[in-house]
Design an enzyme around this catalytic site. Structure first.
Site, PDB file in Angstrom:
ATOM      1  N   ASP A  15      26.208  45.544   5.906  1.00 53.17           N
ATOM      2  CA  ASP A  15      25.413  46.333   6.996  1.00 53.17           C
ATOM      3  C   ASP A  15      26.791  46.665   7.892  1.00 53.17           C
ATOM      4  OD1 ASP A  15      23.616  46.267   9.353  1.00 53.17           O
ATOM      5  OD2 ASP A  15      24.396  45.675  10.659  1.00 53.17           O
ATOM      6  N   LYS A  22      18.529  37.907   8.982  1.00 53.17           N
ATOM      7  CA  LYS A  22      19.879  38.635   9.502  1.00 53.17           C
ATOM      8  C   LYS A  22      21.429  37.805   9.806  1.00 53.17           C
ATOM      9  CE  LYS A  22      21.795  43.078   9.825  1.00 53.17           C
ATOM     10  NZ  LYS A  22      20.662  44.166   9.682  1.00 53.17           N
TER      11      LYS A  22
HETATM   12  P1  NDP Z   1      29.144  50.603   8.983  1.00 54.06           P
HETATM   13  O1  NDP Z   1      30.544  49.659   8.918  1.00 54.06           O
HETATM   14  O2  NDP Z   1      29.968  51.298   7.664  1.00 54.06           O
HETATM   15  O3  NDP Z   1      30.109  51.895  10.001  1.00 54.06           O
HETATM   16  C1  NDP Z   1      29.206  51.651  11.670  1.00 54.06           C
HETATM   17  C2  NDP Z   1      29.808  52.059  12.589  1.00 54.06           C
HETATM   18  O4  NDP Z   1      29.370  51.838  14.014  1.00 54.06           O
HETATM   19  C3  NDP Z   1      31.401  52.655  12.492  1.00 54.06           C
HETATM   20  O5  NDP Z   1      32.009  53.699  12.875  1.00 54.06           O
HETATM   21  C4  NDP Z   1      31.824  51.654  13.567  1.00 54.06           C
HETATM   22  O6  NDP Z   1      33.140  51.436  14.067  1.00 54.06           O
HETATM   23  C5  NDP Z   1      30.818  52.148  14.462  1.00 54.06           C
HETATM   24  N1  NDP Z   1      30.087  51.303  15.472  1.00 54.06           N
HETATM   25  C6  NDP Z   1      30.078  49.642  14.913  1.00 54.06           C
HETATM   26  N2  NDP Z   1      30.232  49.061  15.987  1.00 54.06           N
HETATM   27  C7  NDP Z   1      30.310  50.051  16.933  1.00 54.06           C
HETATM   28  C8  NDP Z   1      30.173  49.243  18.845  1.00 54.06           C
HETATM   29  N3  NDP Z   1      30.321  48.128  18.940  1.00 54.06           N
HETATM   30  N4  NDP Z   1      30.790  50.779  19.217  1.00 54.06           N
HETATM   31  C9  NDP Z   1      31.003  52.042  18.603  1.00 54.06           C
HETATM   32  N5  NDP Z   1      31.080  51.512  17.453  1.00 54.06           N
HETATM   33  C10 NDP Z   1      30.766  50.904  16.780  1.00 54.06           C
HETATM   34  O7  NDP Z   1      28.090  50.567   9.191  1.00 54.06           O
HETATM   35  P2  NDP Z   1      26.923  50.615   8.240  1.00 54.06           P
HETATM   36  O8  NDP Z   1      27.366  52.067   8.768  1.00 54.06           O
HETATM   37  O9  NDP Z   1      26.589  50.139   7.035  1.00 54.06           O
HETATM   38  O10 NDP Z   1      25.727  50.453   9.785  1.00 54.06           O
HETATM   39  C11 NDP Z   1      25.659  50.931  10.964  1.00 54.06           C
HETATM   40  C12 NDP Z   1      24.599  51.676  11.495  1.00 54.06           C
HETATM   41  O11 NDP Z   1      23.311  51.196  10.478  1.00 54.06           O
HETATM   42  C13 NDP Z   1      24.168  50.227  12.149  1.00 54.06           C
HETATM   43  O12 NDP Z   1      23.367  49.487  13.467  1.00 54.06           O
HETATM   44  C14 NDP Z   1      23.947  49.302  10.706  1.00 54.06           C
HETATM   45  O13 NDP Z   1      22.431  48.130  11.459  1.00 54.06           O
HETATM   46  C15 NDP Z   1      22.518  50.088  10.359  1.00 54.06           C
HETATM   47  N6  NDP Z   1      22.187  49.969   8.895  1.00 54.06           N
HETATM   48  C16 NDP Z   1      22.407  49.717   8.118  1.00 54.06           C
HETATM   49  C17 NDP Z   1      22.091  49.546   7.259  1.00 54.06           C
HETATM   50  C18 NDP Z   1      22.781  49.654   5.233  1.00 54.06           C
HETATM   51  O14 NDP Z   1      22.402  49.030   4.347  1.00 54.06           O
HETATM   52  N7  NDP Z   1      24.267  49.793   5.787  1.00 54.06           N
HETATM   53  C19 NDP Z   1      21.194  49.474   7.111  1.00 54.06           C
HETATM   54  C20 NDP Z   1      20.130  49.874   7.445  1.00 54.06           C
HETATM   55  C21 NDP Z   1      20.752  49.815   9.223  1.00 54.06           C
HETATM   56  P3  NDP Z   1      33.888  50.039  14.083  1.00 54.06           P
HETATM   57  O15 NDP Z   1      33.776  49.702  13.205  1.00 54.06           O
HETATM   58  O16 NDP Z   1      34.836  50.409  14.823  1.00 54.06           O
HETATM   59  O17 NDP Z   1      33.107  49.557  15.801  1.00 54.06           O
HETATM   60  O1  2IT Z   2      19.404  46.526   8.422  1.00 52.97           O
HETATM   61  C1  2IT Z   2      19.571  46.317   7.527  1.00 52.97           C
HETATM   62  O2  2IT Z   2      18.309  47.030   7.091  1.00 52.97           O
HETATM   63  C2  2IT Z   2      20.060  46.354   6.047  1.00 52.97           C
HETATM   64  N1  2IT Z   2      21.261  46.586   6.955  1.00 52.97           N
HETATM   65  C3  2IT Z   2      20.364  46.263   5.160  1.00 52.97           C
HETATM   66  C4  2IT Z   2      19.807  44.737   4.736  1.00 52.97           C
HETATM   67  C5  2IT Z   2      19.448  44.680   3.386  1.00 52.97           C
HETATM   68  O3  2IT Z   2      19.342  43.247   2.502  1.00 52.97           O
HETATM   69  O4  2IT Z   2      20.007  45.536   2.561  1.00 52.97           O
END
Ligand code: NDP
Ligand code: 2IT
Length: 446
Positions: free
Chosen positions: A166, A126
């Site tokens: 992410d 990561k």
């Molecule tokens: P995005 O950046 O698209 O969206 C993240 C969301 O969470 C936003 O609404 C953001 O608002 C909010 N957020 C982030 N940090 C905080 C915080 N500290 N407090 C409150 N709200 C927060 O990210 P993703 O949708 O890609 O990711 C969402 C979750 O899914 C994360 O936990 C990520 O690790 C997980 N994930 C993502 C994957 C991927 O492929 N993208 C795969 C697997 C898991 P703001 O930016 O204003 O804080």
């Molecule tokens: O938390 C996760 O699994 C991700 N943000 C996706 C990682 C990836 O390599 O697609």
């Protein structure tokens, strides 16, 4: 917890001070491994657990960049290469002001077990930066990404370490990062996933994490003879993962009634469907970080500064960030007699809250199993890049669906085999661990 595991957890805390999220992730996994360690002394004697909590490599670097006014800013960049026993390091990049080494270590640690569960050959890593994309212009984001990659490029590669998105890193950022990598290396390779469709990306990757989490929830409901259709869902976040989950829930006939942002949450009794789901993409792209805009546009209730877990629904899917479900939220979830909680974000539930929720008999799936569809589809993108070929959306979706069903069934069969039937957390941790641990044994002391 056995004395051995207690001592290990204590050592991790001493050795990694001020990293509470990393401690939490380690404690949760090690807590699941009691019976495994009893049955397999070889893991103890080979010090597999002690090795797993020590990243194979941690890279920290300076990221200088200039804003549109010409002012210079310095951010910190990281890549944690946690474990390469079963494949090249693989995992996302997070750009968010809250990024610290401890946050990235927890995410990299989780990623090792998650990637193992996907059935694909990927190690865990990561990275990211404390850069805040909020309010930055496209040009500023591009300059930042170029500077970030100017150092990162020497540490990654399609057979070494393959980053992806992410929080704060989506298609736009992956494009800028890829462009700079290609320029520096003079190579067009699958060094990143989440790429654009015209230049090596995979169909369905943007939707994959959310789709996968819903497929997982669907399997959980099936064990009780239930289905997604007709059920209500509480979601948090409004980003990439939330959007994918909302899309799939609507397709399957379920109804999403909540979304959240840093400013509060919305309650849309009529359901988040059609153009309302599309609007999430606009909200994310606006970088304003306000979910209130949704309530203003579609005339529904908005609760400032609150989380959505008090709203009574059948299913809860947190999609925002770590530790967004605490003890008080757990009480509300239990009180609401929720059927199942499926983590789409990484570690959104605190240890205490998760223990309360499972003790109350609510089905609970950990992120490392339920959100593995994102990285699983990244694995499929890597396969397509290696073949220099593209699968259709149907082919990718079908493979994603199979991966999620496999993970679900593996969690349940492993939980059963190790004495805790129905416990998805133990099942995921043990199954994820065994594959990596055995590979480490095979490869000697490295
Ligand atoms: P995005 O950046 O698209 O969206 C993240 C969301 O969470 C936003 O609404 C953001 O608002 C909010 N957020 C982030 N940090 C905080 C915080 N500290 N407090 C409150 N709200 C927060 O990210 P993703 O949708 O890609 O990711 C969402 C979750 O899914 C994360 O936990 C990520 O690790 C997980 N994930 C993502 C994957 C991927 O492929 N993208 C795969 C697997 C898991 P703001 O930016 O204003 O804080
Ligand atoms: O938390 C996760 O699994 C991700 N943000 C996706 C990682 C990836 O390599 O697609």
């Amino acid at each position: 917890m056995s004395e051995y595991v207690k001592k290990l957890v204590a050592e991790v805390k001493t050795k990694n001070p001020n990293e509470p999220e990393f401690h939490q992730a380690v404690e949760e996994v090690f807590d699941s491994l009691e019976l495994v360690l009893e049955r397999h002394q070889e893991y103890r004697s080979a010090k597999i657990l002690e090795r797993m909590v020590e990243p194979e490599r941690m890279i920290t670097f300076r990221v200088p960049w200039q804003d549109d006014q010409g002012e210079i800013h310095i951010n910190r960049g990281y890549r944690i290469e946690m474990n390469s026993a079963i494949g090249p390091y693989k995992g996302g990049l997070r750009f968010h002001p809250s990024v610290t080494p401890g946050i990235l270590k927890f995410l990299a640690f989780e990623q090792v077990f998650k990637n193992s569960l996907t059935t694909l050959p990927m190690g865990g890593g990561k990275g990211g930066s404390d850069f805040d994309p909020k309010g930055k212009s496209d040009n500023e984001v591009m300059r930042f990404c170029q500077s970030f990659m100017t150092e990162l490029f020497r540490h990654i590669g399609p057979n070494t370490d393959v980053p992806a998105g992410d929080i704060g890193v989506g298609g736009r950022e992956i494009g800028f990062l890829f462009g700079q990598y290609k320029r520096l290396k003079n190579e067009f390779t699958g060094v990143l996933t989440g790429k654009g469709l015209n230049w090596g990306g995979s169909l369905v990757r943007p939707e994959a994490t959310g789709y996968g989490a819903v497929y997982f929830a669907q399997e959980m409901l099936k064990t009780k003879g239930q289905e997604v259709a007709g059920k209500t869902f509480a979601l948090s976040g409004f980003g990439n993962v939330c959007w994918g989950a909302a899309t799939k829930i609507a397709q399957l006939g379920g109804k999403v009634v909540t979304l959240s942002g840093p400013d509060g949450f919305i309650y849309d009794k009529d359901g988040v469907t059609g153009e309302k789901i599309d609007y999430l993409l606009d909200l994310r792209a606006s970088a304003n970080d306000r979910i209130k805009d949704y309530a203003d546009k579609f005339k529904c209730e908005f609760y400032a500064g609150k989380r959505p877990w008090g709203i009574k629904t059948d299913v809860v899917i947190p999609c925002a960030t770590q530790n967004e479900i605490g003890v008080e939220d757990a009480k509300a979830i239990i009180n609401n007699k929720v059927m199942c909680l499926t983590e789409a974000a990484n570690m959104p539930t605190t240890l205490e809250a998760y223990k309360m929720i499972t003790a109350a008999g609510i089905m609970f799936a950990p992120g490392k199993a339920a959100n593995a569809g994102g990285v699983g589809t990244s694995g499929l993108e890597m396969s397509q890049n290696s073949m220099r070929y593209n699968w259709t959306a149907e082919e990718v979706d079908q493979k994603l669906h199979r991966i999620m069903k496999d993970i679900h069934d593996t969690c349940l069969s492993t939980a059963e085999k190790y004495g805790t039937p129905g416990n998805y957390v133990n099942g995921a941790n043990i199954a994820g661990f065994l594959k990596v641990a055995d590979a480490m044994l095979d490869q000697g002391l490295v």
